[in-house]
Design an enzyme around this catalytic site. Structure first.
Site, PDB file in Angstrom:
ATOM      1  N   GLU A   3       0.862  -1.213  -0.147  1.00 42.06           N
ATOM      2  CA  GLU A   3      -0.103   0.081   0.110  1.00 42.06           C
ATOM      3  C   GLU A   3       0.955   1.307   0.014  1.00 42.06           C
ATOM      4  OE1 GLU A   3      -2.226   2.566   2.862  1.00 42.06           O
ATOM      5  OE2 GLU A   3      -2.908   0.478   3.324  1.00 42.06           O
ATOM      6  N   CYS A  46      -3.900   7.000   5.445  1.00 47.01           N
ATOM      7  CA  CYS A  46      -3.580   6.628   4.126  1.00 47.01           C
ATOM      8  C   CYS A  46      -4.876   7.269   3.363  1.00 47.01           C
ATOM      9  CB  CYS A  46      -3.227   5.196   3.830  1.00 47.01           C
ATOM     10  SG  CYS A  46      -3.970   4.267   5.011  1.00 47.01           S
TER      11      CYS A  46
END
Length: 505
Positions: free
Chosen positions: A263, A300
């Site tokens: 990620e 995020c």
């Protein structure tokens, strides 16, 4: 409960120190020394993980589920000490650490429940057809099987939920894969106390000690050695685009390439449609400011870009966001390096002639204050740097001339973890036009919400097309995350006694 770290690695049940060391950099409280990871320790941990796989990978589902539950119990037994060291190392408030600890233990228990049910095995059976012409068909079973030892890299922004016993580790252990964690140097003490909890759970359940190891610190050579070790069969990573891409390339260049579940980066754009803006532009501006500055913007899923149609409603939205952000006091970021990167990102926006400042603040040291800018769709599409993630509370408003231009802008975005539509019933036709584009750009599409806050549930997807993640078909949150560390195996013409236990009638 006061706790002092040993400053050691945990390698297959043995606490190992010595050699070079590094010192933690807490926002408050004492600093501690920690042993630096080495290539030799990586090799030792990977070999122990492979040895453990021959028992753990073939253990009953109830054994693995009991282990996950035991880890959750041991983490909760250290709750106060985890909060104390975690707040010192990261600067995160106690309530945030307590909530993250609950999320960590909750996902461990969720995964335990999920593997007990057995649906994740995707078991299939085609009966034999001995009389089929021109040739008989054999009996075939299929089931998902664990792939082997997994490497996990701890994340800077989630010291619990995405680190030592976080989602990647929990998913791999649930699948039946031993784990080698490379701890993050931003919170080594937090990593160590969680490793203690896992170590205690291993002893409590009688598992092979090689099922989990923690290698602290270490330079890039240590990380490279981990992803290139021939016994490691997959990698879980949360971090920067540059760091993740470098490790991804190493995984692909191996003699035996392995999957890299990284990620990496996302700006999580929001698209605010006309009727929604007419009805609640002020509330949307305030809500966006709250999401943008939550946790000093170190999520995020932070919604860094708001796309609005130029006009009076856009002015109201901008003014409300600015007013709300002006009330946000400077806060500590997770590390000095992250704070510097935030300041560098702000300077990138300051240097663009096509970007207008709405709220500009000065951040010094480890503290950060919000910043807000605006630009046009044309300027955004002509400057790729405006689409790069700034990790922190910095927002960009992109003004478009129409819904049609909003659609064209959406087509120009890179892959994202999330995209959001703010709409009223009268915006339905425009939302229907946007949706096919947005679902190709992101793993999660929201309506009338803000993406910060990721539910740990069966239906969650936390991933997306590159550069949001390196594998668009995977998620790092939710029970589907377990399938990253499995592969399908068919069993043809097997006697019942030879089939894996989970396939026997």
């Amino acid at each position: 409960m006061s706790w002092t770290p040993q400053g050691k690695h945990l390698i297959a049940g043995e606490w190992i120190g010595g050699g070079a060391s590094f010192r933690s950099e807490p926002t408050h409280g004492p600093a501690h020394d920690f042993a630096v990871g080495t290539v030799a320790l990586v090799d030792r941990a990977a070999k122990a993980a492979e040895d453990a796989f021959w028992s753990y990978g073939y253990a009953a589902r109830e054994v693995r589920a009991g282990f996950l539950d035991a880890i959750a119990d041991e983490i909760e037994a250290r709750a106060e000490a985890i909060t104390e060291i975690g707040t010192q190392e990261t600067g995160l408030p106690a309530l945030r650490l307590q909530g993250e600890r609950g999320r960590t233990t909750g996902q461990l228990r969720l995964f335990a429940t999920h593997i007990r049910q057995g649906d994740y095995l995707d078991r299939r059976h085609d009966a034999a057809l001995p009389d089929r012409q021109p040739a008989p068909r054999p009996e075939i079973f299929l089931m998902e099987r664990p792939i082997g030892p997994v490497a996990v890299f701890g994340a800077s922004n989630f010291p619990l939920a995405f680190s030592t016993a976080g989602g990647d580790t929990a998913a791999a252990l649930a699948a039946g894969c031993p784990v080698v964690v490379k701890g993050h140097s931003a919170h080594p003490g937090t990593g160590e106390i969680i490793a203690e909890a896992i170590h205690a759970a291993i002893a409590r359940t009688g598992l092979h000690p090689g099922v989990f190891s923690l290698v602290q610190g270490g330079d890039r050579h240590v990380g490279a050695a981990l992803v290139q070790h021939p016994l490691i069969k997959a990698v879980g990573f949360t971090g920067s685009v540059a760091g993740g891409r470098a490790l991804f390339d190493l995984c692909a260049a191996r003699p035996e390439p392995i999957p890299f579940f990284g990620e990496l980066g996302s700006v999580n754009p929001m698209f605010l449609l006309p009727q929604a803006m007419a009805a609640r532009a002020d509330a949307l501006g305030q809500g966006w400011a709250g999401s943008l500055s939550m946790g000093v913007g170190q999520f995020c899923t932070n919604p860094g870009i708001a796309v609005v149609i130029d006009g009076a409603d856009a002015d109201r939205f901008t003014a409300a966001a600015k007013t709300a952000l002006e009330q946000v006091a400077p806060q500590d970021m997770l590390t000095d390096g992250i704070a510097k990167a935030y300041r560098d990102g702000k300077e990138r926006f300051d240097s663009r002639n096509a970007v207008s400042p709405v709220l500009v603040t000065q951040s010094t040291g480890r503290k950060a204050s919000p910043n807000l800018y605006e630009t046009t769709a044309q300027a955004y599409l002509q400057d790729d740097a405006l689409g790069e993630e700034v990790f922190g509370p910095l927002g960009l408003i992109v003004r478009v001339g129409s819904v049609q231009e909003m659609v064209r802008l959406a087509q120009g975005f890179q892959g994202q973890l999330t995209t959001t539509i703010h709409m009223e019933p009268g915006d339905l036709a425009d939302a229907q036009t946007l949706l096919p584009i947005l679902e190709r750009k992101a793993g999660r599409v929201l309506v009338n919400g803000f993406p910060t806050g990721v539910e740990v549930v069966d239906s969650m997807v936390h991933g997306g097309p590159y550069p949001a993640s390196t594998n668009f078909g995977a998620t790092s949150v939710g029970t589907l995350a377990i399938r990253r560390f499995l592969r399908p195996v068919s069993y043809q013409n097997f006697p019942q006694e030879l089939l894996p236990q989970d396939l026997r009638g």
